[in-house]
Scaffold this active site. Sequence first.
Site, PDB file in Angstrom:
ATOM      1  N   GLN A  27       2.757  33.221   0.794  1.00  0.00           N
ATOM      2  CA  GLN A  27       3.817  33.733   0.004  1.00  0.00           C
ATOM      3  C   GLN A  27       5.228  33.545   0.217  1.00  0.00           C
ATOM      4  O   GLN A  27       6.016  33.762  -0.248  1.00  0.00           O
ATOM      5  CB  GLN A  27       3.722  35.466  -0.055  1.00  0.00           C
ATOM      6  N   VAL A  44       8.479  31.190   1.352  1.00  0.00           N
ATOM      7  CA  VAL A  44       9.215  30.137   0.748  1.00  0.00           C
ATOM      8  C   VAL A  44       9.889  29.299   1.741  1.00  0.00           C
ATOM      9  O   VAL A  44      11.187  28.646   1.430  1.00  0.00           O
ATOM     10  CB  VAL A  44      10.289  30.713  -0.412  1.00  0.00           C
ATOM     11  N   ASP A  45       9.642  29.402   3.091  1.00  0.00           N
ATOM     12  CA  ASP A  45      10.631  28.955   4.219  1.00  0.00           C
ATOM     13  C   ASP A  45       9.966  27.693   4.621  1.00  0.00           C
ATOM     14  O   ASP A  45      10.635  26.911   5.477  1.00  0.00           O
ATOM     15  CB  ASP A  45      10.535  29.805   5.415  1.00  0.00           C
ATOM     16  N   HIS A  53       5.037  30.906  -4.127  1.00  0.00           N
ATOM     17  CA  HIS A  53       6.268  31.225  -4.623  1.00  0.00           C
ATOM     18  C   HIS A  53       7.389  30.107  -4.504  1.00  0.00           C
ATOM     19  O   HIS A  53       8.595  30.265  -4.617  1.00  0.00           O
ATOM     20  CB  HIS A  53       6.896  32.523  -3.874  1.00  0.00           C
ATOM     21  N   CYS A  72      16.352  21.508 -11.481  1.00  0.00           N
ATOM     22  CA  CYS A  72      17.087  21.375 -12.642  1.00  0.00           C
ATOM     23  C   CYS A  72      16.339  22.242 -13.769  1.00  0.00           C
ATOM     24  O   CYS A  72      15.161  21.686 -14.137  1.00  0.00           O
ATOM     25  CB  CYS A  72      17.775  20.129 -13.130  1.00  0.00           C
ATOM     26  N   CYS A 106      23.488  20.101 -12.280  1.00  0.00           N
ATOM     27  CA  CYS A 106      22.609  19.050 -11.911  1.00  0.00           C
ATOM     28  C   CYS A 106      23.731  17.673 -12.385  1.00  0.00           C
ATOM     29  O   CYS A 106      24.314  17.622 -13.239  1.00  0.00           O
ATOM     30  CB  CYS A 106      21.637  18.963 -13.065  1.00  0.00           C
TER      31      CYS A 106
END
Length: 279
Positions: free
Chosen positions: A104, A106-107, A122, A130, A181
Site C-alpha cells: 500500500q 508509495v515510497d 497506490h 500527465c 507537462c
Amino acid sequence: MDLQVVEQVARLDGWLAEGGVVVLSGAGLSTDSGIPDYRGPSGSARRNTPMTYQTFTGDPLARRRYWARSHLGWRTIGQARPNDGHRAVARWQERGLLHGVITQNVDGLHQAAGARDVVELHGNLARITCLACGVLTPREAFAVRLTDANPRFAAVATAVNADGDVELDDAELDGFAVVDCVDCGGMLKPDVVYFGETVPADRVSRAFELVAGARTLLVLGSSLTVMSGRRFVLRAVKQGVRVAIVNRGVTRGEPYADLVIDAPLGVVLPHLGAAPVIG
C-alpha cells in the site's frame, strides 16, 4: 522480545518456511526508514486532510498548495533508504519463500531493497504522470523543474506524512509556481492513487490472484483501517488462506487473523526466513 512474542515468531517462521507467502505491506514497514506512519506509533497529528482527485484537478489554489508541500516532502521520501524489514522481504523472495508482494506504500522501498514484481496498489511517488497525454516523468527531473521555477521558495516543513505531503503554513506558499507537462502542457500529478480515485483494476485483480494462490497472507505494518488493504484479508479468509499480522498496535484485521504479533517490525522481521525450506 518477550517469551510470547518469541513463540509467535517461531510459529510464523514455520509458516514462512513452507513457502507460498504473500506479503501485504503498509506504512508501518517504512517508519524505520524515516517515513512516518499514518495511524501507528510514529504517525503525527495531521492538520491537512489528504488530497482528493476532485480537489487536485478542480481547484488551482489547492493544486498549488499541494505541489509546494509535496515538493518539500519529496526531500524526505526521495532520500529514504530501505530498512531491515524491506531487506528481509527481499531476502525471503530471493529464497523462494514468497508467492508475491503487495504494498500500500508509495515510497518504492521494497524495490530499492531488491524485491521484484511488487504490486504497488497506490502507485509510486517517484513517478509523475500527465493527466492529458499520459507520459511518465521521473520525480527527480520534475523536482529540478519545480526548483528552477521557484528559486526563492525557502519554506521549511514542520512534519512529513507517509504520502509525501507535509505540514506547511499557507503564508509560505505565496508566489509558488506549478509547472505543466513539457510535452503537451497538460496537468501533472504524482503517479499515485488519491482519495476519490479507484485503484486500477489490473492491480486489484493481480493482488487477488496472488492471495488466491497463497498459503499465508502476511500483513506487515498496516492498521488495515481502509478497505483498500483489508479486502485482501477478507478474501484470504473466504478462500481458506491463513492470515498473519505483524504490526505495532491494534489493526482491523485481528478478528480474521490466525496469528497477530504486536511488536516492532524492525525487531521481528530479521529473525524470520532463516529456517530450512519445507518441501
